[in-house]
Design a protein around this motif. Structure first.
Motif, short mmCIF file in Angstrom:
data_model
loop_
_atom_site.label_atom_id
_atom_site.label_comp_id
_atom_site.label_asym_id
_atom_site.label_seq_id
_atom_site.Cartn_x
_atom_site.Cartn_y
_atom_site.Cartn_z
N ARG A 148 -10.85 -9.50 -16.64
CA ARG A 148 -11.32 -10.46 -17.63
C ARG A 148 -10.37 -10.43 -18.82
O ARG A 148 -10.01 -9.36 -19.32
CB ARG A 148 -12.71 -10.08 -18.10
CG ARG A 148 -13.28 -11.05 -19.10
CD ARG A 148 -14.63 -10.60 -19.55
NE ARG A 148 -15.49 -11.72 -19.82
CZ ARG A 148 -16.76 -11.60 -20.12
NH1 ARG A 148 -17.33 -10.41 -20.16
NH2 ARG A 148 -17.49 -12.66 -20.37
N THR A 149 -9.97 -11.61 -19.27
CA THR A 149 -9.12 -11.70 -20.45
C THR A 149 -9.92 -11.33 -21.69
O THR A 149 -11.00 -11.86 -21.92
CB THR A 149 -8.54 -13.12 -20.59
OG1 THR A 149 -7.77 -13.42 -19.43
CG2 THR A 149 -7.67 -13.23 -21.82
N LEU A 150 -9.39 -10.41 -22.46
CA LEU A 150 -10.03 -10.00 -23.71
C LEU A 150 -9.49 -10.81 -24.88
O LEU A 150 -10.24 -11.34 -25.69
CB LEU A 150 -9.81 -8.51 -23.96
CG LEU A 150 -10.38 -7.57 -22.91
CD1 LEU A 150 -9.94 -6.14 -23.17
CD2 LEU A 150 -11.91 -7.67 -22.88
N CYS A 151 -8.19 -10.88 -24.99
CA CYS A 151 -7.57 -11.63 -26.09
C CYS A 151 -6.08 -11.73 -25.82
O CYS A 151 -5.54 -11.04 -24.97
CB CYS A 151 -7.82 -10.95 -27.44
SG CYS A 151 -7.17 -9.28 -27.55
N ALA A 152 -5.45 -12.61 -26.56
CA ALA A 152 -3.99 -12.73 -26.51
C ALA A 152 -3.43 -12.11 -27.79
O ALA A 152 -4.11 -12.07 -28.81
CB ALA A 152 -3.58 -14.19 -26.39
N ASP A 153 -2.23 -11.64 -27.71
CA ASP A 153 -1.59 -11.04 -28.86
C ASP A 153 -0.12 -11.45 -28.87
O ASP A 153 0.48 -11.64 -27.81
CB ASP A 153 -1.71 -9.51 -28.80
CG ASP A 153 -1.62 -8.83 -30.15
OD1 ASP A 153 -1.36 -9.52 -31.16
OD2 ASP A 153 -1.81 -7.61 -30.21
N LEU A 211 8.91 -15.15 -27.83
CA LEU A 211 8.41 -14.30 -26.75
C LEU A 211 7.04 -14.81 -26.31
O LEU A 211 6.23 -15.18 -27.16
CB LEU A 211 8.30 -12.85 -27.20
CG LEU A 211 9.59 -12.16 -27.63
CD1 LEU A 211 9.29 -10.77 -28.19
CD2 LEU A 211 10.56 -12.07 -26.45
N ALA A 212 6.80 -14.79 -25.04
CA ALA A 212 5.50 -15.20 -24.52
C ALA A 212 4.43 -14.24 -25.05
O ALA A 212 4.69 -13.04 -25.17
CB ALA A 212 5.50 -15.18 -22.99
N PRO A 213 3.25 -14.75 -25.37
CA PRO A 213 2.19 -13.85 -25.83
C PRO A 213 1.79 -12.86 -24.74
O PRO A 213 1.99 -13.10 -23.55
CB PRO A 213 1.02 -14.78 -26.17
CG PRO A 213 1.45 -16.15 -25.87
CD PRO A 213 2.83 -16.13 -25.32
N LEU A 214 1.22 -11.78 -25.18
CA LEU A 214 0.73 -10.74 -24.29
C LEU A 214 -0.76 -10.97 -24.08
O LEU A 214 -1.50 -11.18 -25.04
CB LEU A 214 0.96 -9.38 -24.96
CG LEU A 214 0.53 -8.14 -24.23
CD1 LEU A 214 1.46 -7.90 -23.04
CD2 LEU A 214 0.61 -6.95 -25.17
N GLU A 215 -1.21 -10.97 -22.84
CA GLU A 215 -2.63 -11.16 -22.54
C GLU A 215 -3.25 -9.80 -22.23
O GLU A 215 -2.89 -9.16 -21.25
CB GLU A 215 -2.80 -12.10 -21.36
CG GLU A 215 -4.23 -12.47 -21.08
CD GLU A 215 -4.34 -13.48 -19.96
OE1 GLU A 215 -4.17 -13.07 -18.78
OE2 GLU A 215 -4.59 -14.66 -20.26
N LEU A 216 -4.18 -9.36 -23.10
CA LEU A 216 -4.87 -8.10 -22.89
C LEU A 216 -6.11 -8.35 -22.03
O LEU A 216 -6.84 -9.31 -22.25
CB LEU A 216 -5.28 -7.50 -24.23
CG LEU A 216 -4.12 -7.27 -25.20
CD1 LEU A 216 -4.64 -6.87 -26.57
CD2 LEU A 216 -3.17 -6.23 -24.67
N VAL A 217 -6.33 -7.48 -21.05
CA VAL A 217 -7.42 -7.66 -20.10
C VAL A 217 -8.20 -6.37 -19.91
O VAL A 217 -7.71 -5.27 -20.20
CB VAL A 217 -6.89 -8.14 -18.72
CG1 VAL A 217 -6.20 -9.49 -18.84
CG2 VAL A 217 -5.96 -7.12 -18.09
N SER A 218 -9.43 -6.53 -19.44
CA SER A 218 -10.19 -5.38 -18.95
C SER A 218 -10.21 -5.48 -17.42
O SER A 218 -10.21 -6.58 -16.86
CB SER A 218 -11.60 -5.35 -19.53
OG SER A 218 -12.31 -6.53 -19.21
N LEU A 219 -10.20 -4.32 -16.78
CA LEU A 219 -10.14 -4.24 -15.32
C LEU A 219 -11.21 -3.29 -14.82
O LEU A 219 -11.48 -2.27 -15.46
CB LEU A 219 -8.77 -3.70 -14.88
CG LEU A 219 -7.55 -4.43 -15.42
CD1 LEU A 219 -6.34 -3.52 -15.44
CD2 LEU A 219 -7.28 -5.65 -14.58
#
Length: 159
Positions: A22-27, A123-131
């Motif tokens: 699940r995507t948590l947020c972008a940074d 730079l492309a944003p970083l997508e933080l996720v939970s797994l």
């Protein structure tokens, strides 16, 4: 992936396909350096030539920064590689090195006096996720934990 952890946090491009995600947020990525060490302005080639600290969890090679520079025919001058962002901030604070890392981490970890600024290259944003493992996907307590982490990551009521 081996079902030994309840929940993992990571980046989407490193997630094994067999896990639920699940995507948590972008940074966004930012650079951290001592102000006197930032001698490049907005010149990408001069920035690549600065001494860089590379944070590579698991000491993996290659990164978003390196791919973006390679597209321009450039390589950055990495002088130290380390597995943790906190260690990189400590090294940058006491040296002429620059480190590129997610903005949320930079704002949380960098002590006052360090420069935090966008890199001179898009730079492309970083997508933080939970797994998590599919075995616990429908478990109510696990669902509660995932929602708690999601709210915390998005700045809502959380921890």
């Amino acid at each position: 992936a081996d079902d030994t952890a309840d929940l993992a946090l990571g980046v989407s491009y490193s997630a094994p396909e067999r896990l639920k995600m699940r995507t948590l947020c972008a940074d966004q990525f930012v650079c951290v350096a001592r102000p006197e060490s930032w001698r490049c302005g907005d010149d990408v080639a001069a920035w690549a030539d600065l001494p860089h600290a590379l944070v590579a969890p698991g000491l993996a090679v290659g990164s978003t920064v390196d791919r973006a520079l390679a597209e321009r025919g450039l390589r950055r001058r990495v002088v130290v590689t380390m597995p943790h962002f906190l260690a990189a901030i400590a090294v940058v604070e006491r040296s002429d090195l620059v480190v590129t890392l997610p903005e949320r981490l930079a704002r949380a970890l960098a002590p006052p006096g360090l420069l935090i600024r966008p890199p001179p290259i898009p730079l492309a944003p970083l997508e933080l996720v939970s797994l998590w493992h599919p075995r616990v996907h429908a478990d109510p307590s696990h669902r509660w934990l995932r929602e708690l982490v999601l709210r915390a990551a998005r700045g809502g009521d959380g921890f």
